[in-house]
Every structure is written in structure tokens, then in C-alpha cells.
Design a protein around this motif. Sequence first.
Motif: not given
Length: 99
Positions: A80-98
Motif C-alpha cells: 500500500r505504501i509503495m504500490a508504484s515501486e513494488a516489484p512484480e510478484l507471483d500470485e502466492d506472494a500477493m495473497s494475504s488470505h492464504r
Amino acid sequence: MERPGISLAELSEETGLHANTLRDHVRVLIAEGIIRSETERRPTRGRPPGVYFPVRATTDNEMAQRRVDQAKRHGDLLRRIMASEAPELDEDAMSSHRR
């Protein structure tokens, strides 16, 4: 990792470290969720020794789960803080509900 279910005495013998020294290290590893302890079941009298096992992905470990949940919260906050600077991550890394 190579000998799951090892006792403190066996670990001391294998490493050459004194049991009291190992006991302190083992406490830290347990607190960090890296290993877990169980009381060894024996048919003899006396206080049964503790034995130690590595925590694996399939092991239910409250401390390890707490650390995973905390890392997810930190990741969400950083995205949320660095949305424009965040590197591309795969689906598992982006999920906060797993789990």
C-alpha cells in the motif's frame, strides 16, 4: 533435521556442546518456530526426556503461523505504501488470505 526425535543428551554427544549450552539454543529455536519438542514416552520410571523435531510445512506450529501472518501484514502494508515501486510478484506472494 537429519535425526528427528533426538534428545538433548544425544544432541550434546553429537555436537560436543554441553547440554546447558544446547538448552539455551534449543529454547531460541523453539521460540522461533524452527523446532518443536515432545516428551518421550518410556515405560521406565523417572522423568522422561524431551526430544526435538524440525518444524516442517505440514507441522502445526503456532509460532511459525504467527510469523507468517505477521509477514503477510507487513507485505500488505508495504504494497500500500509503495504500490508504484513494488516489484512484480507471483500470485502466492500477493495473497494475504492464504495460510
